[in-house]
Design a protein around this motif. Structure first.
Motif, PDB file in Angstrom:
ATOM      1  N   SER A   1       0.191  -2.837  -9.105  1.00 59.82           N
ATOM      2  CA  SER A   1      -0.389  -3.537 -10.246  1.00 59.82           C
ATOM      3  C   SER A   1      -1.172  -4.742  -9.756  1.00 59.82           C
ATOM      4  N   ARG A   2      -2.209  -5.105 -10.515  1.00 61.65           N
ATOM      5  CA  ARG A   2      -2.948  -6.324 -10.170  1.00 61.65           C
ATOM      6  C   ARG A   2      -2.121  -7.554 -10.490  1.00 61.65           C
ATOM      7  N   TRP A   3      -1.046  -7.382 -11.280  1.00 61.28           N
ATOM      8  CA  TRP A   3      -0.151  -8.487 -11.617  1.00 61.28           C
ATOM      9  C   TRP A   3       0.958  -8.582 -10.578  1.00 61.28           C
ATOM     10  N   GLN A   4       1.184  -9.784 -10.086  1.00 65.08           N
ATOM     11  CA  GLN A   4       2.238 -10.033  -9.106  1.00 65.08           C
ATOM     12  C   GLN A   4       3.283 -10.956  -9.736  1.00 65.08           C
ATOM     13  N   ILE A   5       4.559 -10.617  -9.602  1.00 61.59           N
ATOM     14  CA  ILE A   5       5.637 -11.353 -10.248  1.00 61.59           C
ATOM     15  C   ILE A   5       6.311 -12.293  -9.251  1.00 61.59           C
ATOM     16  N   TYR A   6       6.536 -13.534  -9.702  1.00 55.64           N
ATOM     17  CA  TYR A   6       7.186 -14.548  -8.879  1.00 55.64           C
ATOM     18  C   TYR A   6       8.252 -15.274  -9.714  1.00 55.64           C
ATOM     19  N   PRO A   7       9.350 -15.701  -9.107  1.00 57.14           N
ATOM     20  CA  PRO A   7      10.266 -16.602  -9.818  1.00 57.14           C
ATOM     21  C   PRO A   7       9.592 -17.954 -10.019  1.00 57.14           C
ATOM     22  N   MET A   8       9.981 -18.636 -11.080  1.00 55.06           N
ATOM     23  CA  MET A   8       9.346 -19.928 -11.347  1.00 55.06           C
ATOM     24  C   MET A   8      10.318 -20.859 -12.059  1.00 55.06           C
ATOM     25  N   VAL A   9       9.994 -22.142 -11.993  1.00 58.93           N
ATOM     26  CA  VAL A   9      10.658 -23.175 -12.781  1.00 58.93           C
ATOM     27  C   VAL A   9       9.541 -23.961 -13.464  1.00 58.93           C
ATOM     28  N   MET A  10       9.763 -24.385 -14.703  1.00 58.18           N
ATOM     29  CA  MET A  10       8.686 -25.055 -15.423  1.00 58.18           C
ATOM     30  C   MET A  10       9.231 -26.182 -16.284  1.00 58.18           C
ATOM     31  N   SER A  11       8.360 -27.146 -16.567  1.00 57.44           N
ATOM     32  CA  SER A  11       8.722 -28.224 -17.473  1.00 57.44           C
ATOM     33  C   SER A  11       7.813 -28.170 -18.689  1.00 57.44           C
TER      34      SER A  11
ATOM     35  N   ARG B   1       0.819  -1.200   0.000  1.00 57.70           N
ATOM     36  CA  ARG B   1       0.000   0.000   0.000  1.00 57.70           C
ATOM     37  C   ARG B   1       0.858   1.257   0.000  1.00 57.70           C
ATOM     38  N   GLY B   2       1.961   1.237   0.770  1.00 55.55           N
ATOM     39  CA  GLY B   2       2.824   2.400   0.827  1.00 55.55           C
ATOM     40  C   GLY B   2       4.021   2.310  -0.074  1.00 55.55           C
ATOM     41  N   ASN B   3       4.344   1.099  -0.572  1.00 59.74           N
ATOM     42  CA  ASN B   3       5.504   0.926  -1.450  1.00 59.74           C
ATOM     43  C   ASN B   3       5.233  -0.241  -2.375  1.00 59.74           C
ATOM     44  N   PRO B   4       4.855  -0.002  -3.628  1.00 59.06           N
ATOM     45  CA  PRO B   4       4.500  -1.092  -4.533  1.00 59.06           C
ATOM     46  C   PRO B   4       5.614  -2.079  -4.782  1.00 59.06           C
ATOM     47  N   ARG B   5       6.865  -1.716  -4.471  1.00 58.73           N
ATOM     48  CA  ARG B   5       7.979  -2.632  -4.715  1.00 58.73           C
ATOM     49  C   ARG B   5       8.535  -3.218  -3.423  1.00 58.73           C
ATOM     50  N   ALA B   6       7.778  -3.104  -2.350  1.00 60.55           N
ATOM     51  CA  ALA B   6       8.255  -3.605  -1.071  1.00 60.55           C
ATOM     52  C   ALA B   6       8.450  -5.108  -1.116  1.00 60.55           C
ATOM     53  N   PRO B   7       9.547  -5.643  -0.534  1.00 59.83           N
ATOM     54  CA  PRO B   7       9.737  -7.088  -0.497  1.00 59.83           C
ATOM     55  C   PRO B   7       8.756  -7.741   0.449  1.00 59.83           C
ATOM     56  N   ALA B   8       8.662  -9.048   0.357  1.00 58.97           N
ATOM     57  CA  ALA B   8       7.695  -9.787   1.168  1.00 58.97           C
ATOM     58  C   ALA B   8       7.960  -9.646   2.649  1.00 58.97           C
ATOM     59  N   SER B   9       9.247  -9.420   3.015  1.00 62.23           N
ATOM     60  CA  SER B   9       9.596  -9.333   4.431  1.00 62.23           C
ATOM     61  C   SER B   9       9.275  -7.962   5.027  1.00 62.23           C
ATOM     62  N   ALA B  10       8.876  -7.007   4.192  1.00 62.98           N
ATOM     63  CA  ALA B  10       8.614  -5.669   4.687  1.00 62.98           C
ATOM     64  C   ALA B  10       7.344  -5.646   5.530  1.00 62.98           C
ATOM     65  N   PRO B  11       7.317  -4.818   6.580  1.00 57.85           N
ATOM     66  CA  PRO B  11       6.095  -4.708   7.379  1.00 57.85           C
ATOM     67  C   PRO B  11       5.026  -3.972   6.596  1.00 57.85           C
TER      68      PRO B  11
ATOM     69  N   THR C   1      16.863  -9.936 -12.466  1.00 55.89           N
ATOM     70  CA  THR C   1      15.720  -9.589 -11.630  1.00 55.89           C
ATOM     71  C   THR C   1      14.974  -8.414 -12.252  1.00 55.89           C
ATOM     72  N   PRO C   2      13.656  -8.513 -12.440  1.00 53.72           N
ATOM     73  CA  PRO C   2      12.918  -7.419 -13.085  1.00 53.72           C
ATOM     74  C   PRO C   2      12.928  -6.139 -12.258  1.00 53.72           C
ATOM     75  N   ARG C   3      13.022  -5.013 -12.954  1.00 49.87           N
ATOM     76  CA  ARG C   3      12.973  -3.716 -12.285  1.00 49.87           C
ATOM     77  C   ARG C   3      11.661  -3.535 -11.541  1.00 49.87           C
TER      78      ARG C   3
ATOM     79  N   GLY D   1      10.974 -10.289  -3.106  1.00 53.08           N
ATOM     80  CA  GLY D   1      12.247  -9.592  -3.107  1.00 53.08           C
ATOM     81  C   GLY D   1      12.173  -8.244  -3.801  1.00 53.08           C
ATOM     82  N   PRO D   2      13.280  -7.510  -3.823  1.00 53.24           N
ATOM     83  CA  PRO D   2      13.315  -6.179  -4.433  1.00 53.24           C
ATOM     84  C   PRO D   2      13.462  -6.238  -5.943  1.00 53.24           C
ATOM     85  N   GLY D   3      13.450  -5.071  -6.569  1.00 51.84           N
ATOM     86  CA  GLY D   3      13.635  -4.986  -7.999  1.00 51.84           C
ATOM     87  C   GLY D   3      15.094  -5.057  -8.398  1.00 51.84           C
ATOM     88  N   GLY D   4      15.322  -5.259  -9.712  1.00 55.85           N
ATOM     89  CA  GLY D   4      16.677  -5.342 -10.226  1.00 55.85           C
ATOM     90  C   GLY D   4      16.826  -4.500 -11.481  1.00 55.85           C
ATOM     91  N   GLU D   5      17.480  -5.072 -12.503  1.00 56.81           N
ATOM     92  CA  GLU D   5      17.799  -4.318 -13.705  1.00 56.81           C
ATOM     93  C   GLU D   5      17.075  -4.820 -14.952  1.00 56.81           C
TER      94      GLU D   5
END
Length: 226
Positions: free
Chosen positions: A122-132, A88-98, A204-206, A212-216
């Protein structure tokens, strides 16, 4: 076990994805074979293999890939609500943030400037993934499938949710296994390879990820609104 222990945990260079990656795929999460959680303890989200929507998949090597998944979870999903409270206060806050503090009262003149209003997450939430992608020789599937394991523990299923995949690299070819335990061991190594390979700034996506936090890396396609 020795072969799994010898597998490198970080793939590709630190500079980021190389051609032909990234590859895109999107669709609506469908029910799969029902084995991920029940037999393997590794829940998967399935997408239809649509060569018209993702032409690259017709010639893609069967095997394991890694990258990012974005989900547009419904408002009623517990992870959606948690994500929006946290960001709510920081759209890029990591999961560990209060959780963000409550907005100031109307008497607080220090926060009256419109520029201090945070942009809505955003209504879209980004997660790392592995797929087959393939036939899964251990189960002798007759239909080629795309099974995604999102590297996040969800509070509930998300069938019918829109999902986008940005595939950044190839982990290994698909193989058969002498036992279910051997399959699970290899999948867990795949997950660790994905986590460590993606945990670099250029991978890591900006726009940030939920855990986690954003990257480049430019991951704007994952969160663009229609």
């Amino acid at each position: 076990m020795a072969a799994e222990a010898e597998r490198p945990r970080i793939l590709y260079g630190d500079a980021g994805p190389e051609p032909p990656y990234p590859l895109r795929m999107e669709g609506t999460v469908i029910s799969g074979f029902g084995r991920g959680s029940k037999e393997l303890g590794i829940p998967t989200a399935n997408l239809p293999v649509d060569e018209a929507a993702a032409p690259w998949i017709a010639t893609a090597k069967s095997g394991v890939y890694f990258g990012y998944a974005s989900l547009a979870l419904p408002d009623t999903h517990p992870d959606h609500a948690q994500h929006h409270r946290r960001h709510r206060g920081n759209p890029r806050a990591p999961a560990s943030a209060p959780p963000a503090p409550l907005p100031p009262s109307s008497n607080d003149t220090a926060a009256e400037s419109p520029s201090s209003e945070p942009e809505p997450p955003s209504r879209w939430q980004i997660y790392p993934m592995v797929m087959s992608i393939g036939y899964n020789p251990f189960y002798k599937n007759s239909v080629r499938s795309a099974e995604v394991h999102v590297l996040h523990k969800f509070a509930a299923d998300f069938y019918d949710a829109p999902m986008r995949l940005l595939i950044l690299g190839f982990v290994r070819e698909e193989r058969d296994y002498p036992s279910l335990d051997a399959l699970v061991v290899d999948i867990n190594v795949d997950c660790e390879v994905a986590r460590q390979s993606l945990a670099r700034p250029a991978w890591t996506p900006r726009q940030g990820v939920v855990d986690g936090p954003g990257g480049e890396f430019d991951g704007s396609w994952l969160v663009r609104e229609e």
